[in-house]
Design an enzyme around this catalytic site. Structure first.
Site, PDB file in Angstrom:
ATOM      1  N   LYS A 116      35.983 -28.837   7.626  1.00 52.09           N
ATOM      2  CA  LYS A 116      34.752 -28.711   6.844  1.00 52.09           C
ATOM      3  C   LYS A 116      34.861 -29.402   5.489  1.00 52.09           C
ATOM      4  O   LYS A 116      33.892 -29.984   5.003  1.00 52.09           O
ATOM      5  CB  LYS A 116      34.391 -27.230   6.652  1.00 52.09           C
ATOM      6  CG  LYS A 116      34.212 -26.449   7.953  1.00 52.09           C
ATOM      7  CD  LYS A 116      33.121 -27.014   8.829  1.00 52.09           C
ATOM      8  CE  LYS A 116      33.119 -26.401  10.214  1.00 52.09           C
ATOM      9  NZ  LYS A 116      32.374 -27.179  11.189  1.00 52.09           N
ATOM     10  N   GLY A 165      30.523 -19.587  11.248  1.00 54.68           N
ATOM     11  CA  GLY A 165      30.167 -18.395  10.481  1.00 54.68           C
ATOM     12  C   GLY A 165      31.341 -17.485  10.157  1.00 54.68           C
ATOM     13  O   GLY A 165      31.177 -16.456   9.520  1.00 54.68           O
ATOM     14  N   HIS A 208      16.705 -25.102   8.729  1.00 52.89           N
ATOM     15  CA  HIS A 208      17.774 -25.857   9.376  1.00 52.89           C
ATOM     16  C   HIS A 208      17.141 -27.100   9.982  1.00 52.89           C
ATOM     17  O   HIS A 208      16.323 -26.994  10.884  1.00 52.89           O
ATOM     18  CB  HIS A 208      18.453 -25.009  10.459  1.00 52.89           C
ATOM     19  CG  HIS A 208      19.516 -25.761  11.200  1.00 52.89           C
ATOM     20  ND1 HIS A 208      20.854 -25.508  11.018  1.00 52.89           N
ATOM     21  CD2 HIS A 208      19.430 -26.762  12.095  1.00 52.89           C
ATOM     22  CE1 HIS A 208      21.543 -26.343  11.782  1.00 52.89           C
ATOM     23  NE2 HIS A 208      20.701 -27.108  12.452  1.00 52.89           N
ATOM     24  N   ARG A 292      29.209 -33.730  19.335  1.00 47.03           N
ATOM     25  CA  ARG A 292      28.994 -33.521  20.771  1.00 47.03           C
ATOM     26  C   ARG A 292      27.496 -33.622  21.049  1.00 47.03           C
ATOM     27  O   ARG A 292      26.703 -33.718  20.128  1.00 47.03           O
ATOM     28  CB  ARG A 292      29.463 -32.117  21.144  1.00 47.03           C
ATOM     29  CG  ARG A 292      28.798 -31.065  20.266  1.00 47.03           C
ATOM     30  CD  ARG A 292      29.059 -29.652  20.723  1.00 47.03           C
ATOM     31  NE  ARG A 292      28.899 -28.683  19.667  1.00 47.03           N
ATOM     32  CZ  ARG A 292      27.774 -28.183  19.207  1.00 47.03           C
ATOM     33  NH1 ARG A 292      26.631 -28.575  19.727  1.00 47.03           N
ATOM     34  NH2 ARG A 292      27.746 -27.305  18.239  1.00 47.03           N
ATOM     35  N   VAL A 295      22.899 -28.367  22.591  1.00 44.93           N
ATOM     36  CA  VAL A 295      22.023 -27.631  23.512  1.00 44.93           C
ATOM     37  C   VAL A 295      20.583 -28.153  23.411  1.00 44.93           C
ATOM     38  O   VAL A 295      19.914 -28.373  24.420  1.00 44.93           O
ATOM     39  CB  VAL A 295      22.055 -26.115  23.190  1.00 44.93           C
ATOM     40  CG1 VAL A 295      21.076 -25.357  24.073  1.00 44.93           C
ATOM     41  CG2 VAL A 295      23.465 -25.556  23.339  1.00 44.93           C
ATOM     42  N   ARG A 338      15.270 -20.991  24.361  1.00 38.84           N
ATOM     43  CA  ARG A 338      16.459 -20.668  25.154  1.00 38.84           C
ATOM     44  C   ARG A 338      16.248 -19.341  25.878  1.00 38.84           C
ATOM     45  O   ARG A 338      16.210 -18.280  25.240  1.00 38.84           O
ATOM     46  CB  ARG A 338      17.688 -20.566  24.261  1.00 38.84           C
ATOM     47  CG  ARG A 338      17.977 -21.848  23.504  1.00 38.84           C
ATOM     48  CD  ARG A 338      19.329 -21.784  22.849  1.00 38.84           C
ATOM     49  NE  ARG A 338      19.520 -22.889  21.917  1.00 38.84           N
ATOM     50  CZ  ARG A 338      20.676 -23.184  21.341  1.00 38.84           C
ATOM     51  NH1 ARG A 338      21.745 -22.436  21.580  1.00 38.84           N
ATOM     52  NH2 ARG A 338      20.774 -24.199  20.510  1.00 38.84           N
TER      53      ARG A 338
END
Lengths: 458, 77
Positions: A116, A165, A208, A292, A295, A338
């Site tokens: 990070k 988190g 976000h 990557r 989703v 989802r």
């Protein structure tokens, strides 16, 4: 072009990757644990290999078994999907070492963006705004005091080696900070073997926003942004593209910054640069890069017409980027929800079981990404994601109307799912107005969740 | 002799974390309401509480073993 691809994953993403490979004429090998013998990805792949017992650690995270399956079946490439080994730099290196093309960035790029603090430094160096705080690891409390003069409170103290988190503490004033700092260092050392800490100012009400990028190691393009502000316990539940909250000027700046960072780290494959966007200040801040496929990638595919997984496979096969930035034009609005095997009326308790009957939604602008079929038993050992319902329409309003229509068509009998959550959210005024932030959903659930009772078919 | 059953399908854990001691060691006494393990279902963890009291607990199920709902986890005298 790749010839034969091992898909090192399960569930809906394994199905998604196998389909993309088959569309390109690439042969596919599924891998499966003992709990997944009947899974859809095993049925639709050209070949399948067992890689061990149900526990993910012994199968889907078992690098030796996966590499052996790739060798035994004569594969020349591995797609990791998301989760499991997708952001494991050592796995990417092990694939390369075994002569396999890893469908993703290099191990070194994963390492840099997975640390990070290193990622924050890389973003800062590329001229990407980062959340105010320490630029690197904090050397001492004295150094922290200097930084705090600029940032103010509250601040988050974060473990450099943490993530997802974990390893985060919030300090509301200097006394709390001075008490929490040594504790956080000791905890980080115990949990991650690395006591390094950094800090970031808490952005109270932020959205976000994330930018999809594609790189080939030399050049990079963006595929515009997604907004994923509706989250529960830092897990996204509803995602859309584009974000309605951004002005054209901020969108241009945001997407340009993502391309700069992607180029700066020599990134290859599909990636996502995540940001917080502060409406009131009209500013965005880098938080992290996901190395990557994500989703929620289908919402970007719906507005751009690009098959992101196919582009990943082409890049891993050695092709340069096919798309110029001017080729990528967003059209309309897309929303993904989802559908998880969880009961939203009972604190999202997991609900594995057998799908007694299934009715899949269809029609214009509807896409259903799933590994379900009638008679399939959802095993209890893995993620609760059953299906992603993705809708596309000319406007956000029309997309929400289409979402309600498609949800109403959808029947997943025998299980409890999060479908009632999305029917309720689609009718909520704040959601309709997109007047939300990353902590909005948890507050809404506190007063609404008891009414989200799923229909349970016999 | 009595049995403690798994309330859920999932993965059974004997301790709260890999570096922590087990909730109960073989041979321990158990009171009603004692936590004897955890079941992980779809990445969420649920405590398994004994509904019975007894002595000399003997686990039939290993740490990290997959279990089905209703399966015998342990026996007590």
């Amino acid at each position: 072009m790749l010839k034969k691809l091992l898909v090192a994953n399960r569930g809906e993403i394994a199905v998604r990757v196998i389909r993309a490979a088959q569309d390109l004429g690439i042969a596919t090998v599924a891998v499966y644990s003992d709990a997944d013998r009947d899974a859809l990805h095993v049925q639709i792949a050209d070949e399948a290999a067992n890689i061990g017992p149900p526990a993910a650690k012994k199968s889907y995270l078992n690098v030796a078994n996966i590499l052996k399956a790739a060798a035994d079946t004569g594969c020349d490439a591995v797609h990791p999907g998301y989760g499991f080994l997708a952001e494991n730099a050592d796995f990417a290196d092990a694939c390369a070492g075994a002569g396999l093309a890893f469908v993703g960035p290099s191990g070194d790029a994963i390492r840099t963006m997975g640390d990070k603090v290193a990622a924050r430094s890389a973003a800062h160096a590329a001229g990407v705004p980062v959340v105010p705080g320490s630029l690197g690891r904090i050397g001492s409390i004295d150094e922290a005091r200097h930084i705090l003069i600029d940032t103010g409170f509250p601040v988050m103290i974060k473990a450099a080696a943490g993530g997802g988190g974990r390893g985060i503490r919030i300090a509301n004033d200097l006394a709390e900070f001075e008490a929490a700092f040594p504790q956080a260092a000791a905890e980080a050392l115990a949990a991650f073997g690395d006591g390094g800490l950094y800090m970031e100012k808490v952005i109270a009400k932020a959205r976000h926003i994330e930018v999809q990028v594609l790189g080939d190691g030399r050049d990079a393009v963006h595929c515009f942004e997604r907004e994923c502000s509706l989250q529960r316990r830092r897990q996204k539940v509803w995602e859309e593209a584009p974000s309605r909250a951004l002005s054209p000027r901020i969108r241009d700046e945001l997407c340009a910054s993502a391309v700069r960072l992607t180029r700066a780290v020599g990134y290859s494959g599909a990636g996502t640069i995540e940001y917080l966007y502060d409406d009131e200040a009209d500013r965005f801040y880098f938080i992290e890069m996901n190395t990557r496929i994500q989703v929620e990638h289908p919402v970007t595919e719906m507005i751009t017409g690009i098959d992101l997984v196919a582009e990943m496979l082409r890049i891993a096969g050695g092709e340069p980027l096919r798309l110029r930035q001017s080729d990528i034009i967003p059209r309309g609005h897309a929303i993904e929800v989802r559908l998880n095997a969880e009961d939203p009326s009972r604190d999202f308790a997991p609900f594995p079981g057998t799908v007694s009957a299934l009715r899949v939604p269809g029609g214009p602008g509807v896409r259903f990404e799933s590994m379900l079929y009638a008679g399939y038993t959802v095993p209890p050992f893995y993620d609760s994601l059953l299906a992603k319902l993705v809708v596309h329409a000319e406007t956000r309003e029309a997309a929400i109307t289409r979402l309600v229509r498609a949800l109403s068509e959808t029947r997943i009998e025998g299980l409890r799912t999060t479908k009632p959550l999305f029917l309720a959210l689609a009718k909520d005024d704040a959601v309709k107005a997109n007047a939300v932030h990353t902590r909005w959903l948890e507050g809404w659930l506190a007063t609404h969740s008891s009414r989200l009772v799923p229909e349970l078919e016999p | 002799m009595a049995q403690i059953h798994s309330p859920l399908p999932g993965t059974f854990y004997r301790s709260s974390a890999p570096d922590k001691p087990p909730f109960k060691a073989d041979g321990d006494a158990v009171a009603a309401g004692d936590v004897i393990g955890l079941i992980e279902v779809m990445k969420s963890f649920h405590e398994v509480k004994s509904e019975i009291a007894g002595k000399n607990i003997r686990f039939e199920c290993d740490n990290e073993e997959p279990v089905m709902a209703g399966m015998v986890l342990a026996q007590v005298d």
